[in-house]
Design an enzyme around this catalytic site. Structure first.
Site, PDB file in Angstrom:
ATOM      1  N   GLU A 190       0.818  -1.221   0.000  1.00  0.00           N
ATOM      2  CA  GLU A 190       0.000   0.000   0.000  1.00  0.00           C
ATOM      3  C   GLU A 190       0.847   1.265   0.000  1.00  0.00           C
ATOM      4  OE1 GLU A 190      -2.869  -0.159   3.174  1.00  0.00           O
ATOM      5  OE2 GLU A 190      -4.159  -1.471   2.005  1.00  0.00           O
ATOM      6  N   GLU A 259      -6.500  -7.787  -0.576  1.00  0.00           N
ATOM      7  CA  GLU A 259      -7.027  -7.758   0.799  1.00  0.00           C
ATOM      8  C   GLU A 259      -8.525  -7.482   0.789  1.00  0.00           C
ATOM      9  OE1 GLU A 259      -4.949  -5.232   3.596  1.00  0.00           O
ATOM     10  OE2 GLU A 259      -3.009  -5.834   2.775  1.00  0.00           O
TER      11      GLU A 259
HETATM   12  C1  GAL Z   1      -4.265  -2.637   5.153  1.00  0.00           C
HETATM   13  C2  GAL Z   1      -2.859  -3.192   5.285  1.00  0.00           C
HETATM   14  C3  GAL Z   1      -2.869  -4.481   6.089  1.00  0.00           C
HETATM   15  C4  GAL Z   1      -3.664  -4.298   7.356  1.00  0.00           C
HETATM   16  C5  GAL Z   1      -5.046  -3.818   7.009  1.00  0.00           C
HETATM   17  C6  GAL Z   1      -5.927  -3.584   8.203  1.00  0.00           C
HETATM   18  O1  GAL Z   1      -4.260  -1.332   4.754  1.00  0.00           O
HETATM   19  O2  GAL Z   1      -2.307  -3.430   4.021  1.00  0.00           O
HETATM   20  O3  GAL Z   1      -1.552  -4.866   6.375  1.00  0.00           O
HETATM   21  O4  GAL Z   1      -3.009  -3.374   8.152  1.00  0.00           O
HETATM   22  O5  GAL Z   1      -4.964  -2.600   6.347  1.00  0.00           O
HETATM   23  O6  GAL Z   1      -6.113  -4.727   8.902  1.00  0.00           O
END
Ligand code: GAL
Length: 890
Positions: A190, A259
């Site tokens: 990110e 994600e």
């Molecule tokens: C995303 C990040 C993850 C985790 C998630 C929240 O932005 O890439 O590593 O932090 O948020 O759980």
């Protein structure tokens, strides 16, 4: 199509590599290449639609891994995803750790052994609510370093670690072309969110990171998540609650969702996030509906932040995440089961999904739409053996209206779509699955009667062991307040917390001596004032002591401190204990964030003006005596002068406690209930189970019922209002022996160890509810000849399916009614219509079994209990551990 370079293998090595290579290939896969086109990853020449489950290996024990991977596979995952954790793998620069929970090679191999692929997100910045986002704290000490930008010292270190990981995977033959499971890699994490903060240097860093990664010879594609400017061959991917409609930055790249946040994390004193599965399934179905090709659940299993691995500040020890597999490794229902069915439905469409270069779009209503995938061309990459006449068709019908059910006409047939839902039609005609139909646990009552076959386990009971308290005999020893060893040192002025502790402990003592004159005392008395300690800014926790006595505590993230203090005439020791509760894991310029104090520290209100303590002489002491003596270990604990603790002892601050306990019988996961304690850390047999802190969530902000409809955000559907955020702390079974387990607690603010108890976590009650109009079981579809339509899916009857955890069987059916039952799980009752055979039919099918299926039909129950009425089967079953059958409670 894009082809990736493999690392050149010297000719001389080829022969011996071949021998080893065949061994490893036999373990996992025949070697295969991974490339991609605009539609999907191309695995061994075929486009694939892939479901991936995130499991961070150090958030579980190696003993838990096989079961977690098996449950992921059973739940429909094709891929397992994990970050790597630099600070776990290289705690000291140049000294690597790939053992125990950090045995990455073992974890990847286990995934391969199960026939699943691997998505390895190396980072090495990972965020992940992990201490310092995965960066080792020593990285800050490298001269001239600036993290995550075009900075030579940082790039050198990052390249060294990333190369280390890629080389390790190469050596172990874990890439697909070597016969291993790794199909995809990630560099950075990110960075797009931060890039702007670094100006031109940020842009250069992105290019450097991409080229560096591509140059490592890993031979599989790389992704960058949330990186719209991901260069060249690097696939930019989406992270969010919804990623349908996401378009990568080139028409040659596939749409990948790295994600899918299926829940969220929380802080001490926070509520517990909950993402309803109807909405999650909707998001996933919409993604594949609109052209997505690989989706990864963040997290499929969240697990536990053991030790001091929690990020922060203030993230709790549990990383349950409301994931489909809970912190303890148990299925979280109905999430796991509903998603399993969703995955099966998507898989039924895979042939058509991969065949079509893009879907055919059809508007079905103002907020309703269909995407239809036809297999009508023989794509070169498909390598299928279908004849021209055989062509598959799959469709997704979506109702994105948040409020109303819609009836739509699709290819001449009428379909009823609940609000905010997608129906999946693997044959473009019959509905195999609808994302909103999840049965009794559904947070909004649907207009439709069709209820799903999901198991609901609303009460994952923490059962008490025979005795409620873990031990009746506790011992204690006090932690010295202030300087406890010769390792202390004195410096003029204030040092930054992490520079001193190197994060080897949460705790840093600062001590200085204050002189108070008669005049000062007289001045305070006369004016009825007292002096104040003022600190411009501090994080995370500060405890203030005068002459060994705790006079105040503050917690917060860069907050100002104004603490009234009282001094006697003469010399007084002012002691400040600054503490970290998980290092910052998100944001730009992390290397500058630090901990402890910022700005000025002074004492105001003295007769002759303020005393500036920023320039005073301070004695520093890192950590606690007990920590450094390792009195939490079996080998070293006798080093401390333990004394027996009396039952009527008053809770005391800064105290170590120890007790021994026997492991509960059976194989169920174990938790220690620390609800009677204040704040501190706990160890079992020397294993650090994590920080604990008994803070209560705000009373409000949790809805009475959770409405799955409409866009999810982490504040929606919160639970646990007014209750402590975390009281149960996971102790993995493999850390326990049958008897005499050493539990050591360090308590800062006072608690009652006599009330600490050990609990086993058991899903005892299963419920399922389904109407006779529900869809036929998905597995039946697989046996159908969908193309020729020889078998009619509509002739098949729905079934409920109950499944206890492994090692458990259904001991009894507490309720069963085929008819018109009322109520919900643990509160069912018979309605006007009830088949008298209900209990016997269900008991016959289920009792004594680990899992069972019962057909929801008149035939299944012998006869129709009430003609012309839509019937439902509601069941409540009880599971018991096979190892405890016949003893005590059962
Ligand atoms: C995303 C990040 C993850 C985790 C998630 C929240 O932005 O890439 O590593 O932090 O948020 O759980």
């Amino acid at each position: 199509m894009v082809v990736f370079e493999n690392k050149a293998i010297p000719k001389l090595l080829l022969v011996c590599l071949f021998v080893q290579f065949s061994v490893s290939a036999a373990n996992f896969f025949q070697p295969f290449n991974v490339t991609y086109d605009h539609r999907a990853l191309i695995i061994d020449g075929k486009r694939r639609m892939l479901i991936s489950g995130g499991i961070h290996y150090p958030r579980a024990t190696p003993q838990m891994w096989p079961d977690l991977i098996a449950k992921s596979k059973e739940g429909g995952a094709d891929v397992i995803e994990s970050y790597t954790f630099w600070n776990g793998h290289e705690p000291v620069r140049g000294q690597y750790n790939f053992e125990g929970r950090f045995d990455l090679v073992k974890f990847v191999k286990l995934v391969g052994d199960n026939g699943l692929y691997f998505l390895l997100r190396i980072g090495p910045y990972v965020c992940a609510e992990w201490n310092f986002g995965g960066f080792p704290v020593w990285l800050r000490d490298i001269p001239g370093i600036e993290f995550r930008t075009d900075n030579e010292p940082f790039k050198r270190e990052m390249q060294r670690f990333v190369t280390k990981i890629v080389d390790l995977m190469l050596e172990e033959k874990l890439f697909s072309w070597q016969g291993g499971p790794i199909i995809l890699l990630q560099i950075e994490n990110e960075y797009g969110n931060m890039e702007g903060s670094y100006g031109q240097k940020g842009k250069e860093y992105v290019r450097w990171a991409a080229n560096m990664a591509l140059g490592l010879g890993a031979g599989v594609p790389w992704v960058m998540c949330k990186q719209t400017d991901a260069p060249g061959d690097i696939i930019d991917t989406c992270n969010n609650y919804y990623c349908d409609g996401y378009k990568p930055n080139s028409p040659n790249k596939p749409t990948i969702w790295t994600e899918n946040w299926d829940g969220w994390y929380t802080s001490w004193g926070g509520r517990l996030p909950h993402r309803p599965v109807e909405d999650l399934a909707f998001a996933v179905a919409r993604f594949f509906q609109r052209g997505g090709s690989l989706m990864n659940y963040y997290m499929y299993f969240g697990g536990t932040n053991f030790g001091r691995t929690s990020g922060g500040p203030f993230y709790i020890t549990s990383y349950d995440y409301d994931a489909p597999i809970d912190e303890y490794g148990l299925r979280s229902e109905p999430k796991w089961g509903h998603l399993k069915d969703l995955h099966a439905a998507i898989k039924l469409c895979e042939r058509a999904l991969v065949a079509a270069d893009s879907p055919q779009y059809m508007k079905l209503g103002p907020r309703q739409e269909a995407h239809v995938y036809w297999e009508n061309t023989q794509s070169a990459v498909l390598n299928t053996t279908l004849s021209e006449s055989q062509s598959a068709c799959s469709a997704f019908l979506a109702n994105i209206d948040e409020h109303n059910t819609a009836t739509v006409i699709f290819r001449g047939k009428s379909y009823s779509l609940p609000p905010w839902s997608v129906s999946i039609l693997p044959d473009c005609s019959n509905v195999a699955f609808n994302t909103a139909k999840v049965g009794a646990q559904t947070s909004v009552k649907l207009v439709e009667n069709a209820l799903s076959p999901k198991i609901s386990a609303p009460e994952l009971v923490m059962t008490k062991n025979e005795v409620s308290s873990i031990s009746e005999s506790w011992m204690s020893v006090e932690e010295p307040i202030g300087i406890w060893s010769e390792s202390n040192f004195t410096v003029q002025g204030l040092l930054e917390h992490l520079k001193v502790t190197k994060d080897e402990s949460d705790y840093l003592w600062h001590m200085t001596r204050i002189y108070v004159s008669d005049d000062d005392v007289a001045f305070w008395e006369e004016n009825k004032v007292s002096p104040t300690l003022v600190i411009d800014s501090m994080r995370d926790v500060l405890r203030i002591f005068i002459n060994g006595e705790l006079i105040g505590s503050v917690s917060g993230h860069w907050v100002k401190v104004l603490q009234p203090v009282q001094f006697q005439q003469g010399y007084s020791d002012l002691m400040l204990l600054s503490q970290t509760v998980g290092l910052q894991n998100y944001g730009a310029f992390l290397e500058k964030d630090g901990a402890g104090f910022r700005g000025q520290i002074k004492l105001t209100g003295f007769k002759n003006g303020d005393i500036d303590l920023s320039k005073a002489s301070w004695i520093y002491q890192v950590g606690l005596k007990g920590e450094f003596q390792k009195i939490f270990t079996i080998e070293e604990n006798e080093k401390a002068g333990w004394t027996n603790l009396k039952l009527d002892a008053t809770p005391s601050t800064f105290t170590w406690y120890k007790a021994y306990f026997d492991s509960p019988d059976g194989s169920e996961p174990i938790a220690i209930d620390l609800g009677s304690m204040g704040k501190g850390q706990a160890w079992v047999n020397g294993h650090h189970i994590g920080r604990y802190w008994n803070l209560t969530a705000p009373k409000d902000g949790c809805p009475d019922s959770c409405d799955y409809r409409g866009a999810y955000g982490s504040n929606k559907c919160m639970t646990n209002c007014g209750k402590p955020t975390q009281t149960w702390y996971h102790v993995p079974r493999s850390w326990l022996q049958a008897s005499n387990n050493l539990l050591v607690i360090f308590e800062e603010i006072g608690g009652n160890p006599f009330e600490i108890s050990v609990k086993s976590r058991v899903p005892r009650i299963l419920c399922a509810q389904m109407s006779e109009s529900y869809y036929p079981p998905l597995r039946e579809w697989l046996h159908l000849d969908l193309i020729d339509g020889k078998v009619s899916i509509s002739d098949m009857k729905p079934q409920i399916h109950l499944q206890c955890e492994d090692g458990h069987i259904i001991s009894s059916i507490e309720f069963a009614s085929y008819g018109t039952p009322h109520g919900s799980c643990q509160n069912f009752s018979n309605g006007n219509c009830h088949s008298p055979n209900s209990l016997s039919v269900v008991s016959e099918a289920c009792v004594g079994r680990n899992s069972c299926s019962v057909e929801v039909s008149n035939a299944g129950f012998g006869s129709d209990p009430c003609r012309g009425v839509l019937k439902t089967l509601a069941v409540e079953a009880r599971c018991v551990s096979t190892s405890t059958i016949g003893v005590s409670q059962f």
